[in-house]
Design an enzyme around this catalytic site. Structure first.
Site, PDB file in Angstrom:
ATOM      1  N   ASP A  41      -7.450  -1.655   0.055  1.00  0.00           N
ATOM      2  CA  ASP A  41      -6.534  -2.643   0.621  1.00  0.00           C
ATOM      3  C   ASP A  41      -7.338  -3.923   0.842  1.00  0.00           C
ATOM      4  OD1 ASP A  41      -4.979  -4.198   2.446  1.00  0.00           O
ATOM      5  OD2 ASP A  41      -4.038  -2.390   3.258  1.00  0.00           O
TER       6      ASP A  41
ATOM      7  N   HIS B 116       4.275   1.200   3.955  1.00  0.00           N
ATOM      8  CA  HIS B 116       2.865   0.926   3.610  1.00  0.00           C
ATOM      9  C   HIS B 116       1.915   1.359   4.732  1.00  0.00           C
ATOM     10  CE1 HIS B 116       2.093  -3.404   5.345  1.00  0.00           C
ATOM     11  NE2 HIS B 116       2.773  -2.669   6.179  1.00  0.00           N
TER      12      HIS B 116
ATOM     13  N   HIS C 211      -6.608  -0.674   8.149  1.00  0.00           N
ATOM     14  CA  HIS C 211      -5.615   0.227   8.731  1.00  0.00           C
ATOM     15  C   HIS C 211      -5.740   1.626   8.132  1.00  0.00           C
ATOM     16  CE1 HIS C 211      -4.025  -3.930   8.388  1.00  0.00           C
ATOM     17  NE2 HIS C 211      -3.760  -3.748   9.680  1.00  0.00           N
TER      18      HIS C 211
ATOM     19  N   ASP D 164      -6.992  -6.214   2.754  1.00  0.00           N
ATOM     20  CA  ASP D 164      -7.170  -6.605   4.158  1.00  0.00           C
ATOM     21  C   ASP D 164      -8.347  -5.894   4.832  1.00  0.00           C
ATOM     22  OD1 ASP D 164      -6.286  -4.130   5.358  1.00  0.00           O
ATOM     23  OD2 ASP D 164      -4.210  -4.815   5.406  1.00  0.00           O
TER      24      ASP D 164
ATOM     25  N   GLU E 286      -2.070  -5.213  -1.687  1.00  0.00           N
ATOM     26  CA  GLU E 286      -1.789  -6.091  -0.541  1.00  0.00           C
ATOM     27  C   GLU E 286      -2.244  -7.536  -0.709  1.00  0.00           C
ATOM     28  OE1 GLU E 286       0.217  -5.307   1.948  1.00  0.00           O
ATOM     29  OE2 GLU E 286       0.290  -3.098   1.952  1.00  0.00           O
TER      30      GLU E 286
ATOM     31  N   ASP F  38      -9.861  -0.035   4.137  1.00  0.00           N
ATOM     32  CA  ASP F  38      -8.691  -0.687   4.738  1.00  0.00           C
ATOM     33  C   ASP F  38      -9.014  -1.035   6.192  1.00  0.00           C
ATOM     34  OD1 ASP F  38      -5.987  -1.303   5.494  1.00  0.00           O
ATOM     35  OD2 ASP F  38      -5.214   0.283   4.189  1.00  0.00           O
TER      36      ASP F  38
ATOM     37  N   ASP G  10      -3.043   3.661   7.676  1.00  0.00           N
ATOM     38  CA  ASP G  10      -1.825   3.938   6.889  1.00  0.00           C
ATOM     39  C   ASP G  10      -1.489   5.422   6.896  1.00  0.00           C
ATOM     40  OD1 ASP G  10      -1.844   1.235   6.418  1.00  0.00           O
ATOM     41  OD2 ASP G  10      -2.535   1.379   4.347  1.00  0.00           O
TER      42      ASP G  10
ATOM     43  N   HIS H   8       0.796  -1.229   0.000  1.00  0.00           N
ATOM     44  CA  HIS H   8       0.000   0.000   0.000  1.00  0.00           C
ATOM     45  C   HIS H   8       0.831   1.283   0.000  1.00  0.00           C
ATOM     46  CE1 HIS H   8      -4.455   1.117   1.067  1.00  0.00           C
ATOM     47  NE2 HIS H   8      -4.046   1.670  -0.038  1.00  0.00           N
TER      48      HIS H   8
HETATM   49  N1  ARG Z   1      -0.133   0.375  11.473  1.00  0.00           N
HETATM   50  C1  ARG Z   1       0.860  -0.590  11.105  1.00  0.00           C
HETATM   51  C2  ARG Z   1       2.105   0.137  10.589  1.00  0.00           C
HETATM   52  O1  ARG Z   1       2.180   1.326  10.598  1.00  0.00           O
HETATM   53  C3  ARG Z   1       0.317  -1.573  10.081  1.00  0.00           C
HETATM   54  C4  ARG Z   1       0.061  -0.966   8.732  1.00  0.00           C
HETATM   55  C5  ARG Z   1      -0.537  -1.959   7.773  1.00  0.00           C
HETATM   56  N2  ARG Z   1      -0.675  -1.376   6.463  1.00  0.00           N
HETATM   57  C6  ARG Z   1      -1.015  -2.011   5.354  1.00  0.00           C
HETATM   58  N3  ARG Z   1      -1.009  -1.321   4.223  1.00  0.00           N
HETATM   59  N4  ARG Z   1      -1.320  -3.288   5.324  1.00  0.00           N
HETATM   60  O2  ARG Z   1       3.031  -0.480  10.172  1.00  0.00           O
HETATM   61 MN    MN Z   2      -3.362  -0.406   3.661  1.00  0.00          MN
HETATM   62 MN    MN Z   3      -4.399  -2.697   5.634  1.00  0.00          MN
END
Ligand code: ARG
Ligand code: MN
Ligand code: MN
Length: 315
Positions: free
Chosen positions: A228, A137, A122, A230, A273, A120, A124, A97
Site C-alpha cells: 500500500d 479496503h 494500516h 500509504d 492506493e 501498509d 486492513d 486495497h
Molecule cells: N482502518 C480504517 C478502515 O477500516 C482505514 C483503512 C485504510 N485502508 C487502506 N487500504 N488504505 O476503514
Molecule cells: Mn491498505
Molecule cells: Mn493503508
C-alpha cells in the site's frame, strides 16, 4: 524472469469514483514497462480489467459496495490465477486495497500455500462486523485468513472466496494506524508485526532479515507482497486516500523491495492506493507515482548500486 502486469482500475473498496481507479494508467505512463524491460525482465501487460457495473448495491450491515467489490475481486482472482498459470510473477496495479482479496486468492489458487508480506500504514484486517468505516479496503485480510473464517458473515458475491492464508504466514511492515479490533485480532492470532516502532528500534535491514527468517523458518513458500503506497511517509507519497504521518522513508520503502527481490521467492506483487485526486499539486502526484514505480523496480532487480545486463560487452 517473466512478469505479468494486470491493471485493476477499481475504487469501490474505498469511496465511489475516488480517483484511485486512475492508478494503473498513471503508473504505466511513468514508464514502468520500459524500465522493467531495461532490467531484463520479460514483461507482458495484460491490460486493465473491466469491472461489472452493479446497479443495486445497498450497504450490507454498514459495509459499502459489497456486491461490486465481491464481483470485481472474483474477476481479478481469475486474472491473477491465469498469469501465474502462465509462469509469470503477477503484478497487480490498483485501485484500492480491497483488490488484495482477489489478487492473493488467485495467486494461492495457482501456487498453493503463500507467505504474505503486507506493507501498509494500516492492517486492513477489520471484519465486516468491526469495520468503523464500512470500506472494504480496510477489511481485505480478514476474508483471506483461515483463522478468521468463523467471524465473517455471509455477504452477497463473496461466496466464491476460500480463505487461503494462515496467520503464521503473514508479516506486516509499517503499521501505525490501527483500529482497536484490528489490534486485538493481530494479538489474538499472534501475527508477526513490524510496526513503525519496530522499524525505528531495529532498523529496516534487521526488520527484513527477521521477516525472511520468520517466513522461511518452516518452508520456502512463494511470497506475495501487498504494498500500500500509504506505508511510505506522506511527505513522499501524499497522493493517497488515507495518509498517516510517520511512515517509511523512501529509502526504507525501497529497501523492503530490494530485500524481497533477493530472496528469489517473490511470486506476486500488489501496488495499491495511488490516488491522483488526493495530490494537492502536480509535484505531489508525480512524487507518489514515481515512488510507486521505484518500489516495483526494486521488486524486479533494480539496485541502487547500479545494474548491467549479464551479456554486457565493454566497448
Ligand atoms: N482502518 C480504517 C478502515 O477500516 C482505514 C483503512 C485504510 N485502508 C487502506 N487500504 N488504505 O476503514
Ligand atoms: Mn491498505
Ligand atoms: Mn493503508
Amino acid at each position: 524472469r517473466k512478469v505479468g502486469l494486470i491493471g485493476a482500475p477499481f475504487a469501490k473498496g474505498q469511496q465511489p469514483r475516488s480517483g484511485v481507479e486512475r492508478g494503473p494508467d498513471l503508473i504505466r505512463a511513468a514508464g514502468l514497462l520500459h524500465r522493467l524491460q531495461e532490467l531484463g525482465e520479460e514483461i507482458h501487460d495484460y491490460g486493465n480489467l473491466t469491472f461489472e457495473d452493479i446497479a443495486e448495491d445497498e450497504p450490507v450491515g454498514g459495509v459499502k459496495h459489497v456486491r461490486a467489490v465481491g464481483r470485481a475481486n472474483q474477476t481479478l482472482s481469475e486474472a491473477v490465477r491465469a498469469v501465474k498459470m502462465d509462469g509469470r510473477v503477477s503484478v497487480m496495479l490498483g485501485g484500492d486495497h480491497s483488490l488484495a482479496i482477489g489478487s492473493i486468492h488467485g495467486h494461492a489458487a495457482a501456487v498453493g500455500q503463500l507467505a504474505v508480506v503486507w506493507v501498509d500504514a494500516h492492517a486492513d484486517i477489520n471484519t465486516p462486523l468491526t469495520t468503523p468505516t464500512g470500506n472494504i479496503h480496510g477489511q481485505a485480510m480478514s476474508y483471506l485468513l483461515h483463522e478468521l473464517c468463523s467471524k465473517i458473515p455471509t455477504l452477497p458475491n463473496f461466496s466464491w472466496i476460500k480463505p487461503c492464508v494462515s496467520a503464521k504466514d503473514l508479516v506486516y511492515i509499517g503499521l501505525r494506524d490501527l483500529d482497536a479490533a484490528e489490534h486485538y485480532i493481530l494479538k489474538l492470532l499472534g501475527v508477526k508485526v513490524f510496526s513503525m516502532t519496530e522499524v525505528d528500534r531495529l532498523g529496516i535491514a534487521r526488520v527484513m532479515e527477521e521477516t525472511s527468517e520468520y517466513l522461511c523458518a518452516r518452508a520456502k513458500k512463494p511470497i506475495h507482497l501487498s504494498y500500500d503506497i500509504d506505508a511510505i511517509d506522506p511527505s513522499v507519497t501524499p497522493a493517497t486516500g488515507t495518509p498517516a504521518a510517520g511512515g517509511l522513508t523512501y529509502r526504507e520503502g525501497v529497501y523492503i523491495t530490494e530485500h524481497l527481490c533477493q530472496t528469489g521467492l517473490l511470486s506476486g506483487v500488489d501496488l495499491v492506493e495511488v490516488n491522483p485526486f488526493r495530490g494537492q499539486t502536480e509535484h505531489a502526484i508525480q512524487s507518489t507515482v514515481s515512488t510507486a514505480v521505484d518500489l516495483l523496480l526494486g521488486c524486479f532487480g533494480r539496485r541502487r548500486e547500479g545494474n548491467h545486463p549479464a551479456d554486457f560487452i565493454l566497448p
